[in-house]
Design a protein around this motif. Structure first.
Motif, PDB file in Angstrom:
ATOM      1  N   LYS A  54     -56.270  -4.825  -9.298  1.00  0.00           N
ATOM      2  CA  LYS A  54     -57.795  -4.897 -10.012  1.00  0.00           C
ATOM      3  C   LYS A  54     -58.277  -6.590  -9.101  1.00  0.00           C
ATOM      4  CE  LYS A  54     -58.069  -3.064 -14.643  1.00  0.00           C
ATOM      5  NZ  LYS A  54     -56.483  -2.482 -14.282  1.00  0.00           N
ATOM      6  N   ALA A  55     -58.233  -6.228  -7.797  1.00  0.00           N
ATOM      7  CA  ALA A  55     -58.436  -7.241  -6.727  1.00  0.00           C
ATOM      8  C   ALA A  55     -59.515  -7.074  -6.286  1.00  0.00           C
ATOM      9  CB  ALA A  55     -57.214  -7.152  -5.818  1.00  0.00           C
ATOM     10  N   VAL A  56     -59.838  -6.345  -6.040  1.00  0.00           N
ATOM     11  CA  VAL A  56     -61.154  -5.211  -5.641  1.00  0.00           C
ATOM     12  C   VAL A  56     -63.069  -4.888  -6.662  1.00  0.00           C
ATOM     13  CG1 VAL A  56     -62.945  -4.047  -3.468  1.00  0.00           C
ATOM     14  CG2 VAL A  56     -59.809  -5.196  -3.281  1.00  0.00           C
ATOM     15  N   ILE A  57     -63.678  -5.620  -6.468  1.00  0.00           N
ATOM     16  CA  ILE A  57     -64.267  -4.722  -7.630  1.00  0.00           C
ATOM     17  C   ILE A  57     -65.371  -3.450  -6.798  1.00  0.00           C
ATOM     18  CG2 ILE A  57     -66.127  -5.774  -9.357  1.00  0.00           C
ATOM     19  CD1 ILE A  57     -64.869  -8.036  -9.929  1.00  0.00           C
ATOM     20  N   LEU A  89     -62.644  -8.135   2.781  1.00  0.00           N
ATOM     21  CA  LEU A  89     -63.385  -8.721   1.979  1.00  0.00           C
ATOM     22  C   LEU A  89     -64.232 -10.036   1.633  1.00  0.00           C
ATOM     23  CD1 LEU A  89     -61.235  -6.758   0.238  1.00  0.00           C
ATOM     24  CD2 LEU A  89     -62.934  -5.641  -0.091  1.00  0.00           C
ATOM     25  N   VAL A  90     -65.007 -10.465   0.295  1.00  0.00           N
ATOM     26  CA  VAL A  90     -65.412 -11.357  -0.089  1.00  0.00           C
ATOM     27  C   VAL A  90     -65.761 -11.635  -0.985  1.00  0.00           C
ATOM     28  CG1 VAL A  90     -66.815 -11.921   2.086  1.00  0.00           C
ATOM     29  CG2 VAL A  90     -68.401 -10.197   0.078  1.00  0.00           C
ATOM     30  N   LYS A  91     -65.599 -12.687  -2.122  1.00  0.00           N
ATOM     31  CA  LYS A  91     -65.488 -13.005  -3.497  1.00  0.00           C
ATOM     32  C   LYS A  91     -66.392 -12.148  -3.878  1.00  0.00           C
ATOM     33  CE  LYS A  91     -64.884 -16.838  -6.354  1.00  0.00           C
ATOM     34  NZ  LYS A  91     -65.120 -18.448  -6.408  1.00  0.00           N
ATOM     35  N   ASP A  92     -67.115 -11.739  -4.883  1.00  0.00           N
ATOM     36  CA  ASP A  92     -67.749 -11.031  -5.178  1.00  0.00           C
ATOM     37  C   ASP A  92     -68.505 -11.700  -5.558  1.00  0.00           C
ATOM     38  OD1 ASP A  92     -68.607  -8.331  -6.668  1.00  0.00           O
ATOM     39  OD2 ASP A  92     -68.338  -9.577  -8.684  1.00  0.00           O
ATOM     40  N   ASN A  93     -68.964 -13.124  -5.955  1.00  0.00           N
ATOM     41  CA  ASN A  93     -69.856 -13.845  -6.429  1.00  0.00           C
ATOM     42  C   ASN A  93     -70.646 -14.159  -5.268  1.00  0.00           C
ATOM     43  OD1 ASN A  93     -68.517 -15.506  -5.519  1.00  0.00           O
ATOM     44  ND2 ASN A  93     -68.392 -16.914  -7.294  1.00  0.00           N
ATOM     45  N   ILE A  94     -70.649 -14.019  -3.598  1.00  0.00           N
ATOM     46  CA  ILE A  94     -70.810 -13.640  -2.731  1.00  0.00           C
ATOM     47  C   ILE A  94     -71.888 -12.104  -2.494  1.00  0.00           C
ATOM     48  CG2 ILE A  94     -70.729 -13.764  -0.243  1.00  0.00           C
ATOM     49  CD1 ILE A  94     -67.889 -15.413  -0.486  1.00  0.00           C
ATOM     50  N   ALA A  95     -72.921 -12.776  -2.408  1.00  0.00           N
ATOM     51  CA  ALA A  95     -74.208 -11.771  -2.144  1.00  0.00           C
ATOM     52  C   ALA A  95     -74.220 -11.268  -0.630  1.00  0.00           C
ATOM     53  CB  ALA A  95     -75.090 -12.621  -2.122  1.00  0.00           C
ATOM     54  N   THR A  96     -74.570  -9.973  -0.538  1.00  0.00           N
ATOM     55  CA  THR A  96     -74.328  -9.317   1.033  1.00  0.00           C
ATOM     56  C   THR A  96     -75.629  -8.592   1.003  1.00  0.00           C
ATOM     57  OG1 THR A  96     -73.039  -8.014   0.405  1.00  0.00           O
ATOM     58  CG2 THR A  96     -72.259  -9.526   1.243  1.00  0.00           C
ATOM     59  N   ASN A  97     -76.136  -8.552   2.441  1.00  0.00           N
ATOM     60  CA  ASN A  97     -77.537  -7.303   2.065  1.00  0.00           C
ATOM     61  C   ASN A  97     -77.279  -6.429   2.701  1.00  0.00           C
ATOM     62  OD1 ASN A  97     -79.839  -7.083   2.745  1.00  0.00           O
ATOM     63  ND2 ASN A  97     -80.287  -8.279   4.953  1.00  0.00           N
ATOM     64  N   ASP A  98     -76.606  -5.555   1.631  1.00  0.00           N
ATOM     65  CA  ASP A  98     -76.593  -4.409   1.552  1.00  0.00           C
ATOM     66  C   ASP A  98     -76.432  -3.428   0.677  1.00  0.00           C
ATOM     67  OD1 ASP A  98     -74.358  -4.851   0.376  1.00  0.00           O
ATOM     68  OD2 ASP A  98     -73.195  -5.515   2.232  1.00  0.00           O
ATOM     69  N   SER A 129     -62.607 -11.019 -15.357  1.00  0.00           N
ATOM     70  CA  SER A 129     -64.054 -10.794 -14.950  1.00  0.00           C
ATOM     71  C   SER A 129     -64.250  -9.846 -16.179  1.00  0.00           C
ATOM     72  CB  SER A 129     -64.471 -10.969 -13.869  1.00  0.00           C
ATOM     73  OG  SER A 129     -64.471  -9.727 -12.704  1.00  0.00           O
ATOM     74  N   ALA A 130     -65.857  -9.460 -16.322  1.00  0.00           N
ATOM     75  CA  ALA A 130     -66.316  -8.725 -17.260  1.00  0.00           C
ATOM     76  C   ALA A 130     -66.434  -7.635 -16.411  1.00  0.00           C
ATOM     77  CB  ALA A 130     -67.704  -9.676 -17.859  1.00  0.00           C
ATOM     78  N   ARG A 131     -66.431  -7.626 -15.014  1.00  0.00           N
ATOM     79  CA  ARG A 131     -67.419  -6.789 -14.563  1.00  0.00           C
ATOM     80  C   ARG A 131     -66.211  -6.025 -13.463  1.00  0.00           C
ATOM     81  NH1 ARG A 131     -69.867  -6.762  -8.569  1.00  0.00           N
ATOM     82  NH2 ARG A 131     -70.167  -3.588  -8.021  1.00  0.00           N
ATOM     83  N   GLY A 132     -64.999  -6.644 -13.820  1.00  0.00           N
ATOM     84  CA  GLY A 132     -64.037  -6.425 -12.554  1.00  0.00           C
ATOM     85  C   GLY A 132     -62.032  -6.216 -13.505  1.00  0.00           C
ATOM     86  N   GLY A 133     -62.283  -6.777 -15.248  1.00  0.00           N
ATOM     87  CA  GLY A 133     -61.235  -6.932 -15.204  1.00  0.00           C
ATOM     88  C   GLY A 133     -60.040  -7.973 -15.585  1.00  0.00           C
ATOM     89  N   GLN A 134     -59.417  -7.525 -15.609  1.00  0.00           N
ATOM     90  CA  GLN A 134     -57.904  -9.136 -15.507  1.00  0.00           C
ATOM     91  C   GLN A 134     -57.199  -8.920 -13.791  1.00  0.00           C
ATOM     92  OE1 GLN A 134     -56.825 -11.746 -16.872  1.00  0.00           O
ATOM     93  NE2 GLN A 134     -55.876 -12.420 -15.217  1.00  0.00           N
ATOM     94  N   CYS A 135     -57.816  -9.370 -12.952  1.00  0.00           N
ATOM     95  CA  CYS A 135     -56.823  -9.536 -11.874  1.00  0.00           C
ATOM     96  C   CYS A 135     -55.041  -9.921 -11.858  1.00  0.00           C
ATOM     97  CB  CYS A 135     -57.637 -10.722 -10.464  1.00  0.00           C
ATOM     98  SG  CYS A 135     -57.002 -10.397  -9.099  1.00  0.00           S
ATOM     99  N   ARG A 136     -54.633  -8.994 -11.074  1.00  0.00           N
ATOM    100  CA  ARG A 136     -53.451  -8.756 -11.108  1.00  0.00           C
ATOM    101  C   ARG A 136     -52.224 -10.051  -9.832  1.00  0.00           C
ATOM    102  NH1 ARG A 136     -51.262  -8.704 -16.360  1.00  0.00           N
ATOM    103  NH2 ARG A 136     -53.387  -7.704 -17.238  1.00  0.00           N
TER     104      ARG A 136
END
Length: 512
Positions: A54-57, A89-98, A129-136
C-alpha cells in the motif's frame, strides 16, 4: 492472505531492480528498452506488490501515453535532461496538473507542487491514510515504515519507480528513507518551491527526494531546486558525486551529547556497533574524525527522550517550543492555501471546516477520540492549532527566534566550526538517537542526507546521515556518495512477517 509475487519483472529481458538512473538511461540510449517499456515494467511491479505494501495510492492513467511521447522526442533528438523518460512517483499530497485525484486535489499551478499532510496526534499509526490504508515496511511488515512520506520511500526501496519525491516538516523524509534502506535528501529551507502547497509551516516545510543512490537523489533534487535560491555559478548537485577516495583528508564531527550518547544505549547495541564500524571505515579511508564536538545548545533545544516537538511546553516554556510555531503557521498557511484554489467543490475554507468534516466522518477520518484505530486520540493537534487562531503573538515570535538561534548559530553552525577549523559534515544516526539530530536539522532548516548502512535485528534498515549548514548540499552529495561507495550496497527487502495486518503505532500511548 493473498499470495503476492515479490519478484521483479524484467524489462525487455533486463533486470532493472538495482539499476541507477544513469544505468537506465544507458540502456535506453543503447536501445535495450524504451521509456514506454520502462514505465510498463514499473507499473507491473506496482501491480504485483502494492496490494501488500500500500505504498502507491494512484497511478497516472496517462503514464504510458506520456512515456510514448517522450520516446518520440528521443527519436527526434530531443532530450529534456538526465531524467528524460524516467518514471517516478510523488507523495500523494503533491498536486499534479493532470487527471490524478491526489489527496489534496489538483490545480493549475506549476507541474510539481508540494502538499503537506496535516500534523497528527502524538500517538497514532505511522504511514496510515484514510484513502490509502496502512503503508507497510517491506523489510518487516510488522514494523512501521517511517514518517508521512513513507509511500515514496517504500516505492523506491522495492523498485516501483526509479526515484520519488516527498515532503518534510520535521523528519518525514529522513525517517522513511532510513527505515526503508534508501537515500533520503532533505535540502535547505527554501531551496525547493512550496508554491501551491498545503502547508504545515512555511518556517520548516521542504520538498526532498528519495533514490537508490546518492546520485539518483541528487539528480532528482537538481530537477526541483528553485532558481535563485543558491549560487547559480555552482554546478548541478549531480556533478559532485564522488568515490571513497574523496574521504581522504575530510573532517567529520561526531556530536556526542544527546546524539551518539543516546545511540550508545545498551538496548541499541547491535545498531550502535554497526554504525561505529561504518565510522571506523570512514576513518580508515583517510577521513579525520573529530569526537570533541557538541551542540552548545543541546540541553536547551533537544528533548531528553528523542524526537518531541513540544517538550518545552511540558516544562512550562511554550515560548521555546517548535509546536508553538507549527500550530500557528498551520492555521494561517492552510487558510491562505485554501483561498488560493481555483476550484473548491467541498467548500472547505478553514481548519475549523476540516475539523468539522473529520467529526462528521469520524469512522473513516478519525475526528473523534476512540473512533478510528489509526488515530486513537482523534484530531487533538488540529484542535490545538485551531485554538491558536493563527495569532503570531510574543510567545510565537520568541519561540521562532529561539528555535532558529539555538539550532543554527548555537547549534549546527557552532559544531561545524569546532576548534576554529570548519568541518566537512556532522555524522549522525537517524533512528538510534530517537530522532534528535533529524529534528535539529529540521528546526534549523539545514540540509541533511542519509545513506543506508545495515539492518537492525528485526530486519528494519538504518543508515548514517550527514548534516551541513544552509546551502551546502554539494558537500552532502560529495561525502554522502563517498560513504555510499565505501559501504558498498544497500540492504534488500526480504518481506519479513508478510502476514502482518495491524496499525503501526508510534509515540507513547496515553497513560503508559
Amino acid at each position: 492472505m493473498p499470495i503476492y509475487d515479490t519478484s521483479m519483472p524484467a524489462c525487455r529481458g533486463i533486470d532493472i531492480q538495482d539499476l541507477s538512473i544513469a544505468d537506465l538511461q544507458g540502456h535506453m540510449r543503447a536501445g535495450d528498452f524504451s521509456a514506454s517499456d520502462l514505465t510498463a515494467c514499473f507499473l507491473d511491479r506496482i501491480g504485483r506488490l502494492n496490494g501488500l505494501l500500500k505504498a502507491v495510492i494512484e497511478v497516472n492513467p496517462d503514464a504510458l501515453d506520456i512515456a510514448r511521447q517522450l520516446d518520440d522526442e528521443t527519436r527526434q533528438g530531443t532530450c529534456r535532461g538526465p531524467l528524460h523518460g524516467i518514471p517516478f512517483l510523488v507523495k500523494d499530497n503533491i498536486a499534479t496538473n493532470d487527471k490524478m485525484a491526489t489527496t489534496a486535489g489538483s490545480s493549475d499551478r506549476p507541474i510539481l507542487r508540494v502538499l503537506k499532510l496535516f500534523p497528527f496526534p502524538p500517538f497514532s499509526s505511522e504511514g496510515y491514510s484514510a484513502r490509502g490504508g496502512q503503508c507497510r515496511n517491506p523489510y518487516n511488515l510488522a514494523r512501521h515504515p517511517g514518517g508521512s512520506s513513507c509511500g515514496s520511500a517504500v516505492a523506491v526501496s522495492v523498485s516501483m519507480c526509479a526515484f520519488s519525491l516527498g515532503t518534510e516538516t520535521d523528519g518525514s523524509v529522513m525517517f522513511p528513507a532510513d527505515r526503508n534502506g534508501v537515500v533520503g535528501f532533505k535540502p535547505s529551507l527554501g531551496r525547493t518551491s512550496c508554491r501551491g502547497v498545503i502547508p504545515e509551516s512555511h518556517n520548516f516545510d521542504v520538498v526532498g527526494t528519495f533514490g537508490k543512490t546518492v546520485a539518483d537523489a541528487a539528480l532528482a533534487l537538481d530537477a526541483i531546486l528553485e532558481p535563485g535560491t543558491g549560487d547559480e555559478s555552482v554546478p548541478p548537485l549531480g556533478s559532485f558525486v564522488s568515490t571513497k577516495s574523496a574521504l581522504q583528508g575530510a573532517r567529520f564531527g561526531i556530536p556526542w551529547k544527546k546524539i551518539w550518547e543516546a545511540a550508545a544505549a545498551p538496548r541499541k547495541g547491535h545498531e550502535y556497533r554497526l554504525l561505529m564500524e561504518a565510522v571506523d571505515r570512514i576513518k580508515a579511508a583517510g577521513a579525520i574524525i573529530v569526537s570533541e564536538v557538541d551542540f552548545p545548545s543541546a540541553d536547551e533545544i533537544m528533548s531528553p527522550s528523542g524526537w518531541d516537538w513540544d517538550f518545552p511546553s511540558q516544562l512550562g516554556r511554550p515560548n521555546e517550543s517548535e509546536f508553538t510555531v507549527v500550530k500557528t503557521d498551520f492555521y494561517n498557511d492552510l487558510k491562505e492555501y485554501l483561498s488560493s484554489l481555483r476550484t473548491n467543490p467541498t467548500n472547505v475554507r478553514t481548519l475549523e471546516d476540516i475539523i468539522a468534516y473529520n467529526r462528521e466522518r469520524a469512522d473513516d477520518e478519525g475526528g473523534i477520540p476512540g473512533r478510528h484505530g489509526a488515530w486513537p486520540l482523534g484530531q487533538d493537534n488540529f484542535e490545538r492549532s485551531a485554538a491558536s487562531k493563527g495569532v503570531e503573538d510574543d510567545v510565537y515570535e520568541h519561540a521562532l527566534e529561539f528555535i532558529q538561534r539555538k539550532s543554527r548559530s548555537e547549534g549546527i553552525d557552532a559544531a561545524l566550526g569546532c576548534g576554529g577549523q570548519q568541518l566537512d559534515g556532522l555524522l549522525v544516526p537517524v533512528q538510534a538517537d530517537g530522532g534528535a539530530a533529524t529534528q535539529l536539522a529540521a528546526k534549523a532548516g539545514y540540509p541533511m542526507i542519509t545513506i543506508p548502512i545495515s539492518t537492525k535485528t528485526n530486519g528494519v534498515p538504518f543508515g548514517l546521515a550527514i548534516m551541513q549548514t544552509a546551502g551546502r548540499e554539494d558537500l552532502l552529495v560529495r561525502y554522502g556518495s563517498a560513504i555510499e561507495d565505501l559501504n558498498r550496497g544497500r540492504p534488500k527487502a526480504d518481506f519479513r512477517n508478510i502476514d502482518a495486518d495491524n496499525y503501526m503505532y508510534v509515540g507513547a500511548e496515553p497513560g503508559q
